[in-house]
Scaffold this motif. Sequence first.
Motif, PDB file in Angstrom:
ATOM      1  N   LEU A  25      -2.035 -15.547   2.647  1.00  0.00           N
ATOM      2  CA  LEU A  25      -2.663 -16.258   3.764  1.00  0.00           C
ATOM      3  C   LEU A  25      -2.317 -15.627   5.108  1.00  0.00           C
ATOM      4  O   LEU A  25      -3.190 -15.483   5.969  1.00  0.00           O
ATOM      5  CB  LEU A  25      -2.272 -17.733   3.732  1.00  0.00           C
ATOM      6  N   VAL A  26      -1.078 -15.240   5.303  1.00  0.00           N
ATOM      7  CA  VAL A  26      -0.675 -14.589   6.552  1.00  0.00           C
ATOM      8  C   VAL A  26      -1.371 -13.235   6.680  1.00  0.00           C
ATOM      9  O   VAL A  26      -1.903 -12.895   7.751  1.00  0.00           O
ATOM     10  CB  VAL A  26       0.865 -14.438   6.623  1.00  0.00           C
ATOM     11  N   ALA A  27      -1.407 -12.465   5.608  1.00  0.00           N
ATOM     12  CA  ALA A  27      -2.048 -11.148   5.643  1.00  0.00           C
ATOM     13  C   ALA A  27      -3.551 -11.270   5.862  1.00  0.00           C
ATOM     14  O   ALA A  27      -4.143 -10.493   6.617  1.00  0.00           O
ATOM     15  CB  ALA A  27      -1.756 -10.389   4.348  1.00  0.00           C
ATOM     16  N   HIS A  28      -4.169 -12.254   5.224  1.00  0.00           N
ATOM     17  CA  HIS A  28      -5.618 -12.457   5.393  1.00  0.00           C
ATOM     18  C   HIS A  28      -5.930 -12.827   6.842  1.00  0.00           C
ATOM     19  O   HIS A  28      -6.885 -12.319   7.417  1.00  0.00           O
ATOM     20  CB  HIS A  28      -6.102 -13.549   4.436  1.00  0.00           C
ATOM     21  N   ALA A  35      -1.308  -5.587   2.647  1.00  0.00           N
ATOM     22  CA  ALA A  35      -0.341  -6.643   2.321  1.00  0.00           C
ATOM     23  C   ALA A  35      -0.977  -7.726   1.455  1.00  0.00           C
ATOM     24  O   ALA A  35      -0.365  -8.205   0.499  1.00  0.00           O
ATOM     25  CB  ALA A  35       0.236  -7.250   3.591  1.00  0.00           C
ATOM     26  N   ALA A  36      -2.208  -8.118   1.769  1.00  0.00           N
ATOM     27  CA  ALA A  36      -2.897  -9.148   0.978  1.00  0.00           C
ATOM     28  C   ALA A  36      -3.118  -8.677  -0.451  1.00  0.00           C
ATOM     29  O   ALA A  36      -2.896  -9.419  -1.406  1.00  0.00           O
ATOM     30  CB  ALA A  36      -4.222  -9.521   1.634  1.00  0.00           C
ATOM     31  N   LEU A  37      -3.531  -7.446  -0.606  1.00  0.00           N
ATOM     32  CA  LEU A  37      -3.863  -6.911  -1.927  1.00  0.00           C
ATOM     33  C   LEU A  37      -2.648  -6.849  -2.853  1.00  0.00           C
ATOM     34  O   LEU A  37      -2.786  -7.018  -4.062  1.00  0.00           O
ATOM     35  CB  LEU A  37      -4.493  -5.523  -1.777  1.00  0.00           C
ATOM     36  N   THR A  38      -1.469  -6.660  -2.301  1.00  0.00           N
ATOM     37  CA  THR A  38      -0.268  -6.576  -3.134  1.00  0.00           C
ATOM     38  C   THR A  38       0.062  -7.888  -3.826  1.00  0.00           C
ATOM     39  O   THR A  38       0.867  -7.909  -4.756  1.00  0.00           O
ATOM     40  CB  THR A  38       0.977  -6.155  -2.317  1.00  0.00           C
ATOM     41  N   ARG A  39      -0.540  -8.976  -3.417  1.00  0.00           N
ATOM     42  CA  ARG A  39      -0.239 -10.290  -3.984  1.00  0.00           C
ATOM     43  C   ARG A  39      -1.138 -10.634  -5.169  1.00  0.00           C
ATOM     44  O   ARG A  39      -0.985 -11.693  -5.765  1.00  0.00           O
ATOM     45  CB  ARG A  39      -0.334 -11.376  -2.916  1.00  0.00           C
ATOM     46  N   PHE A  40      -2.078  -9.742  -5.532  1.00  0.00           N
ATOM     47  CA  PHE A  40      -3.009  -9.991  -6.633  1.00  0.00           C
ATOM     48  C   PHE A  40      -2.622  -9.213  -7.887  1.00  0.00           C
ATOM     49  O   PHE A  40      -2.104  -8.094  -7.794  1.00  0.00           O
ATOM     50  CB  PHE A  40      -4.436  -9.571  -6.239  1.00  0.00           C
ATOM     51  N   ILE A  59     -11.746  -6.389  -4.733  1.00  0.00           N
ATOM     52  CA  ILE A  59     -11.052  -7.320  -3.835  1.00  0.00           C
ATOM     53  C   ILE A  59     -10.689  -6.619  -2.531  1.00  0.00           C
ATOM     54  O   ILE A  59     -10.836  -7.190  -1.447  1.00  0.00           O
ATOM     55  CB  ILE A  59      -9.815  -7.934  -4.520  1.00  0.00           C
ATOM     56  N   ALA A  60     -10.264  -5.360  -2.600  1.00  0.00           N
ATOM     57  CA  ALA A  60      -9.943  -4.603  -1.383  1.00  0.00           C
ATOM     58  C   ALA A  60     -11.182  -4.462  -0.503  1.00  0.00           C
ATOM     59  O   ALA A  60     -11.103  -4.638   0.726  1.00  0.00           O
ATOM     60  CB  ALA A  60      -9.377  -3.231  -1.741  1.00  0.00           C
TER      61      ALA A  60
END
Length: 122
Positions: A25-28, A35-40, A59-60
């Motif tokens: 959420l913070v990265a988005h 950073a967001a992509l590393t959480r998937f 997704i990227a």
Amino acid sequence: MTVDRSNREIRTAWDDLPDAVRTYLVAHRSRDVTAALTRFTDDAAVTDEGRTHRGRDEIAAWLGAAGGEYTYTTEFIETTTIGASSVDVLQHLAGNFPGGEADLHFRFTLDGALISRLVIEP
């Protein structure tokens, strides 16, 4: 008699969210695709505006384009967790997109410490 409470809804504070959800959420919000992509997970799926994006490459691309034509702010409203793997985060968005304001649910499914599914919907 044993009662199964694993699917009971529990209100959760921002600080108590799973790390993957908070980080995403913070990265988005800051449009930090990396950073967001590393959480998937590698085979994760994201559904937004009725379209599903599967795997890290799709997704990227979605993360890089999502909402890019608009300026908006997000405000955390509340979150509910159901068991160990489902998290529903309600956020309020305000900006220059059609309608100007929207409350959106970010419905996460976790696989261990990573996000395996995200559905964004009203």
